[in-house]
Design a protein around this motif. Structure first.
Motif, mmCIF file in Angstrom:
data_model
loop_
_atom_site.group_PDB
_atom_site.id
_atom_site.type_symbol
_atom_site.label_atom_id
_atom_site.label_comp_id
_atom_site.label_asym_id
_atom_site.label_seq_id
_atom_site.Cartn_x
_atom_site.Cartn_y
_atom_site.Cartn_z
ATOM 1 N N THR A 21 0.817 -1.222 0.000
ATOM 2 C CA THR A 21 0.000 0.000 0.000
ATOM 3 C C THR A 21 0.850 1.271 0.000
ATOM 4 O OG1 THR A 21 -0.019 0.080 2.419
ATOM 5 C CG2 THR A 21 -1.785 -1.168 1.360
ATOM 6 N N GLY A 22 2.138 1.146 0.306
ATOM 7 C CA GLY A 22 2.990 2.338 0.408
ATOM 8 C C GLY A 22 2.679 3.163 1.637
ATOM 9 N N THR A 23 1.940 2.575 2.567
ATOM 10 C CA THR A 23 1.565 3.305 3.789
ATOM 11 C C THR A 23 2.017 2.498 5.009
ATOM 12 O OG1 THR A 23 -0.569 2.205 3.868
ATOM 13 C CG2 THR A 23 -0.496 4.312 2.704
ATOM 14 N N ILE A 24 1.705 3.032 6.176
ATOM 15 C CA ILE A 24 2.000 2.318 7.415
ATOM 16 C C ILE A 24 0.704 1.662 7.875
ATOM 17 C CG2 ILE A 24 2.721 2.578 9.832
ATOM 18 C CD1 ILE A 24 4.984 3.165 7.739
ATOM 19 N N SER A 25 0.761 0.368 8.045
ATOM 20 C CA SER A 25 -0.451 -0.315 8.469
ATOM 21 C C SER A 25 -0.694 -0.049 9.962
ATOM 22 C CB SER A 25 -0.278 -1.815 8.201
ATOM 23 O OG SER A 25 -0.761 -2.578 9.266
ATOM 24 N N PRO A 26 -1.915 0.383 10.317
ATOM 25 C CA PRO A 26 -2.212 0.608 11.738
ATOM 26 C C PRO A 26 -1.944 -0.651 12.578
ATOM 27 C CG PRO A 26 -3.939 1.552 10.377
ATOM 28 C CD PRO A 26 -3.047 0.784 9.461
ATOM 29 N N LYS A 27 -2.166 -1.826 11.967
ATOM 30 C CA LYS A 27 -1.939 -3.069 12.705
ATOM 31 C C LYS A 27 -0.440 -3.241 12.991
ATOM 32 C CE LYS A 27 -2.760 -8.021 12.658
ATOM 33 N NZ LYS A 27 -1.388 -8.324 12.998
ATOM 34 N N ALA A 28 0.399 -2.872 12.003
ATOM 35 C CA ALA A 28 1.851 -2.970 12.211
ATOM 36 C C ALA A 28 2.281 -2.046 13.358
ATOM 37 C CB ALA A 28 2.596 -2.608 10.934
#
Lengths: 390, 125
Positions: free
Chosen positions: A127-134
């Motif tokens: 996604t090119g983003t930071i996963s909230p779960k990560a």
């Protein structure tokens, strides 16, 4: 000098031109003495600090007393991070690989000094983003703070701050969002975003001038940050200690009256145009530029679906710095090249090689986008023919 | 060819120091051919009259377009004072055609070698 008219596409660094009302506000602010509350008996002119606070609060759907002014976003981030660490020494802090050196450097300095432990959440390559779960998975028993950007200055990706805040607030983790690239580009409703503190800068999409910025902090969470600057506030002057009320808790010394006059005028311009219209225009122009660049096989676009008006690209076989030089000298197109003060993003997207970034503002015209796209395509075509003929 | 004056200068984000110089005559493809004796040259010959970028690793780079009378030079900061004389010499001692014939190249190579030693000593300190 370029043979072409200047096409300025480096608005993610500092917007230019400014709306005429901003220039006029600066002139007006300098034409009269400063009439800031608490520092003069004069009442004839505008109190630019109060005006800018009112305008900023309106734009962000926040309370005026929650808005604190600083010199810029980096200054605000330093103040918040340092103030938090004074209150919570030796805690564990999270940040992300999408963040700017204004976040990464203070945190790495504090980690090096042993004041905190630090973890950097990697970018989700899909996604090119930071996963909230990560982010939630990186939490330890000692984690007290996360500092993350709202919109990225390289790829234009927007982070899910709301969901990250929802997950991390369960562990009572304080969330600082860096809105340097989102404020003025997209609607930032701070009552619903979920960030405990939200940082902004004046000189980018808010159309102010350099030397202004600040943050909004939820009043109920302000005591999590110790004041780290002390001095005159123009209020409670008999008290030898820094007032603990907002916003004086974090504001010491004479404010940048001229800069705040410009910021207030810049926000008025955004209100007049409408943030949704500005966003729609920028997305339409970004989509046009991306579709044009995609026509050239040797152009690599680092995110074809940016959510703010930032396009990063490379041309096969050409160093980004050379592309920037050629665009500027031969076509009058001003971009920014290199790592954009975001080394970890580049490590993830291009192995740390760097890119060319075109960034738009509400004042970028369709004609400028057409000329810029033609210039980039021509450079790419010439580069391809040079490579083929070599 | 001579560097006339530095018309602009600034610290760059990559840590180098940029100076833009005006020249007393236009740059040519032959000049960059000559520079190949001292470093790496990258060219985009199909762009205008040709775009060139010369890199002398760890010392400086020179960017410019053939036909233009200005160049952008980026110095590696810690050796800038030591190598700026050599930069001037590279321009001054160039003669049209020396890209192929190398009239003054032997002398310049000696200067280059001496400077390399000096830099090595300075960095070893």
């Amino acid at each position: 000098m370029p043979e072409h008219p200047l096409i300025y596409l480096n608005n993610a660094a500092t917007t230019w031109p400014k709306p005429p009302e901003v220039t006029e506000a600066v002139q007006e602010a300098l034409s009269l003495p400063a009439f800031g509350t608490g520092r003069t008996a004069g009442t004839e002119g505008t109190d630019y600090v109060s005006l800018a606070r009112e305008k900023t609060a309106q734009l962000f759907n926040a309370e005026e007393d929650e808005i604190c002014f600083t010199h810029n976003a980096t200054d605000a981030l330093n103040l918040l991070i340092r103030g938090f660490i004074e209150k919570h020494p030796h805690c564990h802090v999270l940040t992300t690989a999408l963040d700017h050196n204004s976040v990464l450097r203070p945190l790495h300095e504090f980690a090096k000094r042993g004041d905190i432990t630090l973890s950097v959440i990697p970018i989700d390559k899909k996604t090119g983003t930071i996963s909230p779960k990560a982010a939630a998975d990186a939490v330890t028993d000692e984690t007290k703070l996360i500092v993350m950007n709202h919109a990225g200055n390289v790829t234009g990706a927007v982070q899910d701050v709301r969901e990250t805040a929802r997950l991390l607030h369960k562990e009572d983790i304080f969330l600082i969002a860096d809105g340097s690239q989102s404020a003025g580009h997209i609607r930032c409703d701070l009552k619903s975003l979920g960030a405990d503190a939200f940082v902004f800068t004046g000189h980018k999409a808010l159309f102010g001038i350099t030397g202004t910025g600040g943050f909004r902090i939820q009043e109920s969470r302000s005591e999590e940050i110790e004041p780290v600057r002390f001095g005159g506030t123009g209020t409670l002057s008999g008290n030898l200690y820094q007032p603990r009320e907002m916003p004086e808790r974090f504001e010491a010394g004479t404010q940048n009256f001229t800069g705040l006059a410009a910021l207030a005028a810049g926000i008025s311009y955004i209100e007049k145009r409408g943030i949704d219209e500005i966003h729609e225009q920028g997305m339409r122009q970004s989509a046009f530029l991306i579709s044009e660049l995609k026509e050239e096989e040797n152009i690599v676009i680092h995110n074809e679906h940016p959510k703010v008006h930032v396009i990063s690209f490379a041309i096969d076989g050409l160093c980004p710095d050379d592309i920037g030089f050629i665009l500027s000298r031969k076509y009058g197109v001003v971009t920014r090249t290199g790592l954009h003060c975001a080394p970890l993003v580049h490590e993830a997207i291009d192995g740390g090689h760097g890119s060319v970034r075109m960034s738009l503002s509400a004042l970028t015209t369709d004609e400028e986008c057409e000329a810029a796209a033609a210039a980039v395509r021509e450079v790419a075509e010439r580069a391809a023919s040079s490579v083929r003929s070599a | 060819m001579r560097l006339l004056q530095s018309v602009q200068h600034k610290a760059c984000a990559d840590g180098t120091y940029m100076k833009e110089y005006t020249l007393d005559e236009p740059l040519s493809a032959d000049f960059f051919e000559y520079l190949k004796h001292f470093g790496r040259v990258e060219a985009l010959e199909a762009l205008g009259d040709g775009y060139y970028n010369f890199t002398k690793e760890g010392w400086f780079s020179i960017k410019g377009f053939a036909g233009d009378t200005s160049v952008e030079v980026r110095f590696t900061r810690d050796v800038m004072d030591m190598v700026s004389g050599f930069l001037r010499m590279l321009f001054l001692r160039y003669r049209p055609g020396s890209g192929q014939n190398g009239a003054d190249i032997a002398g310049l190579k000696e200067k280059e070698k001496a400077l390399e030693e000096q830099i090595k000593r300075m960095k070893g300190r």
